[in-house]
Motif scaffolding. Structure first.
Motif, short mmCIF file in Angstrom:
data_model
loop_
_atom_site.label_atom_id
_atom_site.label_comp_id
_atom_site.label_asym_id
_atom_site.label_seq_id
_atom_site.Cartn_x
_atom_site.Cartn_y
_atom_site.Cartn_z
N SER A 93 0.83 -1.21 0.00
CA SER A 93 0.00 0.00 0.00
C SER A 93 0.86 1.26 0.00
CB SER A 93 -0.90 0.01 1.24
OG SER A 93 -1.57 1.25 1.37
N GLY A 94 0.39 2.28 -0.69
CA GLY A 94 0.98 3.60 -0.57
C GLY A 94 2.23 3.86 -1.36
N LYS A 95 2.63 2.94 -2.22
CA LYS A 95 3.80 3.18 -3.04
C LYS A 95 3.65 2.43 -4.36
CE LYS A 95 6.46 -0.63 -0.92
NZ LYS A 95 7.71 -0.96 -0.19
N PRO A 96 4.35 2.91 -5.40
CA PRO A 96 4.26 2.23 -6.69
C PRO A 96 4.67 0.77 -6.58
CG PRO A 96 5.33 4.36 -6.93
CD PRO A 96 5.23 4.10 -5.44
N GLY A 97 4.08 -0.05 -7.41
CA GLY A 97 4.39 -1.48 -7.39
C GLY A 97 4.34 -2.06 -8.79
N ALA A 98 4.83 -3.27 -8.92
CA ALA A 98 4.84 -3.95 -10.21
C ALA A 98 3.98 -5.20 -10.13
CB ALA A 98 6.26 -4.32 -10.61
N TYR A 99 3.10 -5.37 -11.10
CA TYR A 99 2.29 -6.58 -11.20
C TYR A 99 2.83 -7.38 -12.37
CZ TYR A 99 -1.79 -9.65 -11.41
OH TYR A 99 -2.63 -10.74 -11.41
N ARG A 100 3.33 -8.59 -12.08
CA ARG A 100 3.89 -9.46 -13.10
C ARG A 100 2.90 -10.57 -13.44
NH1 ARG A 100 7.80 -8.25 -9.46
NH2 ARG A 100 7.29 -10.11 -8.26
N PHE A 101 2.78 -10.90 -14.71
CA PHE A 101 1.83 -11.92 -15.12
C PHE A 101 2.25 -12.56 -16.43
CE2 PHE A 101 0.39 -7.98 -17.05
CZ PHE A 101 -0.03 -8.35 -18.31
N THR A 102 1.64 -13.70 -16.70
CA THR A 102 1.89 -14.44 -17.93
C THR A 102 0.57 -14.90 -18.51
OG1 THR A 102 4.03 -15.22 -17.10
CG2 THR A 102 3.08 -16.44 -18.95
N ILE A 103 0.48 -14.90 -19.83
CA ILE A 103 -0.66 -15.47 -20.54
C ILE A 103 -0.18 -16.78 -21.17
CG2 ILE A 103 -2.37 -15.19 -22.36
CD1 ILE A 103 -2.68 -13.20 -20.06
N SER A 104 -0.79 -17.89 -20.80
CA SER A 104 -0.43 -19.18 -21.38
C SER A 104 -1.53 -19.65 -22.31
CB SER A 104 -0.17 -20.22 -20.29
OG SER A 104 -1.32 -20.40 -19.49
N GLY A 105 -1.13 -20.44 -23.32
CA GLY A 105 -2.07 -20.98 -24.28
C GLY A 105 -2.57 -22.35 -23.89
N SER A 106 -3.32 -22.97 -24.80
CA SER A 106 -3.90 -24.28 -24.51
C SER A 106 -2.83 -25.36 -24.33
CB SER A 106 -4.86 -24.69 -25.62
OG SER A 106 -4.20 -24.67 -26.88
N ASP A 107 -1.61 -25.11 -24.85
CA ASP A 107 -0.52 -26.07 -24.67
C ASP A 107 0.22 -25.85 -23.36
OD1 ASP A 107 0.76 -23.68 -25.22
OD2 ASP A 107 1.82 -24.41 -27.01
N GLY A 108 -0.18 -24.87 -22.60
CA GLY A 108 0.46 -24.58 -21.32
C GLY A 108 1.67 -23.69 -21.41
N ASN A 109 2.10 -23.35 -22.60
CA ASN A 109 3.28 -22.51 -22.77
C ASN A 109 2.91 -21.03 -22.83
OD1 ASN A 109 5.06 -24.74 -22.97
ND2 ASN A 109 4.50 -25.01 -25.13
N PRO A 110 3.82 -20.16 -22.39
CA PRO A 110 3.53 -18.72 -22.45
C PRO A 110 3.30 -18.26 -23.88
CG PRO A 110 5.41 -19.15 -21.02
CD PRO A 110 5.12 -20.44 -21.73
N VAL A 111 2.32 -17.40 -24.06
CA VAL A 111 2.06 -16.78 -25.35
C VAL A 111 2.95 -15.56 -25.48
CG1 VAL A 111 0.32 -15.68 -26.82
CG2 VAL A 111 -0.32 -17.60 -25.33
N THR A 112 3.65 -15.45 -26.60
CA THR A 112 4.57 -14.32 -26.80
C THR A 112 4.27 -13.53 -28.06
OG1 THR A 112 6.17 -15.76 -27.92
CG2 THR A 112 6.45 -15.46 -25.55
N VAL A 113 3.30 -13.96 -28.84
CA VAL A 113 2.97 -13.27 -30.09
C VAL A 113 1.54 -12.75 -30.00
CG1 VAL A 113 2.85 -13.42 -32.60
CG2 VAL A 113 4.53 -14.79 -31.35
N PHE A 114 1.39 -11.45 -30.09
CA PHE A 114 0.08 -10.81 -29.94
C PHE A 114 -0.15 -9.84 -31.09
CE2 PHE A 114 1.53 -12.04 -25.78
CZ PHE A 114 0.40 -12.51 -25.13
N THR A 115 -1.42 -9.67 -31.44
CA THR A 115 -1.80 -8.70 -32.46
C THR A 115 -1.84 -7.30 -31.87
OG1 THR A 115 -3.12 -10.35 -33.64
CG2 THR A 115 -3.62 -8.03 -34.08
N LEU A 116 -1.36 -6.32 -32.63
CA LEU A 116 -1.48 -4.95 -32.18
C LEU A 116 -2.94 -4.53 -32.21
CD1 LEU A 116 1.50 -3.15 -33.97
CD2 LEU A 116 1.29 -3.65 -31.54
N GLU A 117 -3.42 -3.99 -31.11
CA GLU A 117 -4.78 -3.48 -31.02
C GLU A 117 -4.70 -2.04 -30.57
OE1 GLU A 117 -8.79 -3.02 -31.08
OE2 GLU A 117 -7.63 -4.68 -31.90
#
Length: 308
Positions: A93-117
């Motif tokens: 609380s009360g100070k900047p922080g970092a939220y780290r996360f990963t998006i995984s696909g149906s194969d369980g591996n991290p997704v690294t290719v995304f379309t620009l939106e």
């Protein structure tokens, strides 16, 4: 619970029959010119506030249990084989922080290719359970698929972290997805009541007026007008391929909706009237956040809209 499985099935059946209803769930890119928009002042009032865990959806407020809150738009951490995972269950609380996360696909591996939106590969929102503390960020991805969203200081309470993205490969290629999880910020948390429904809001000397009366589950045009000192504003600058970005969160469960802009961008002369395609899928109060840019500065206005 925000919307039942039966509601979803019924909507799909109506769509198949030719009903022109399309749920606007995809998040559009937004943030400040440096890639983020933190709104510590969007707290409904002058005091620090947030909903305590007991004030929110019981399942939506339990870190690690977000996949169970699948009834509302964006309230699940998994969809169509894709999953949002994060080591963060609490943030300071009360100070900047970092939220780290990963998006995984149906194969369980991290997704690294995304379309620009709207110029971005990933759009990230943080919102407290009482719909205060709105932040909108463009996170950065490491080569291994780990994203980092740099958050402005958070106040105590329960926060929901939304991710919006479109995979550019795999089974979900080209499909807009919204996933979320909750985190807890320890400390003395207190609810702030949602401001009453209104059609106008003030921010940085600008007046925002919303025109139109959307009905739950129905596509409907919505117009936002921008004035300053009583005069129409006509110098809105392009902001991530649009003149304004409008998002909404539902009172009670924090379900998310994006209201798509339809006004054509023609240079640094946007306004005063901005058109949106609005469809809010359920009745009740929605907290709207409108972001627009003038003179290189990003402004964020908030108001409550009641949907019947």
């Amino acid at each position: 619970m925000f919307a039942s499985h039966r509601f979803t099935v019924r909507r799909r059946a109506l769509a198949a029959a030719g009903t022109a209803v399309a749920l606007a769930l995809a998040l559009a890119a937004c943030g400040s010119s440096d890639g983020s928009s933190a709104m510590p002042g969007m707290n409904h009032g002058s005091t620090h506030s947030s909903a305590s865990p007991s004030a929110s959806s019981p399942m939506g407020d339990m870190p690690g249990m977000d996949h169970m809150a699948a009834a509302g738009p964006g309230l699940s951490d998994s969809q169509d084989g894709y999953r949002l995972t994060s080591p963060e269950t609490t943030l300071a609380s009360g100070k900047p922080g970092a939220y780290r996360f990963t998006i995984s696909g149906s194969d369980g591996n991290p997704v690294t290719v995304f379309t620009l939106e709207q110029t971005q590969r990933m759009h990230f929102y943080a919102i407290r359970s009482d719909l205060t503390g709105f932040q909108h960020i463009h996170p950065v991805m490491a080569p291994d698929g780990t994203w980092t969203a740099d958050l402005a200081a958070l106040t105590p309470g329960t926060w929901r972290m939304f991710t919006s993205f479109t995979p550019d490969s795999g089974s979900g290629k080209g499909k807009d997805l919204v996933l979320s999880r909750t985190v807890t910020v320890p400390g003395n948390a207190a609810d702030t009541p949602l401001p009453a429904p209104a059609t106008t809001a003030e921010v940085d000397g600008y007046t925002i007026t919303v025109k139109g009366r959307p009905m739950a589950g129905m596509a409907h045009p919505l117009t936002v007008s921008v004035t300053k000192d009583g005069k129409p504003v006509a110098d809105l600058q392009p902001y991530l391929d649009t003149y304004a970005h409008l998002t909404a969160f539902h009172e009670g469960d924090q379900a998310f909706a994006h209201l798509h802009p339809t006004t054509e961008v023609t240079g640094d002369n946007g306004g005063p009237d901005l058109a949106f395609h609005a469809e809010l899928p359920t009745a009740g109060n929605w907290r709207l956040f409108l972001q627009f840019q003038t003179g290189g500065k990003l402004h964020t206005a908030a108001l409550t809209l009641n949907i019947g």
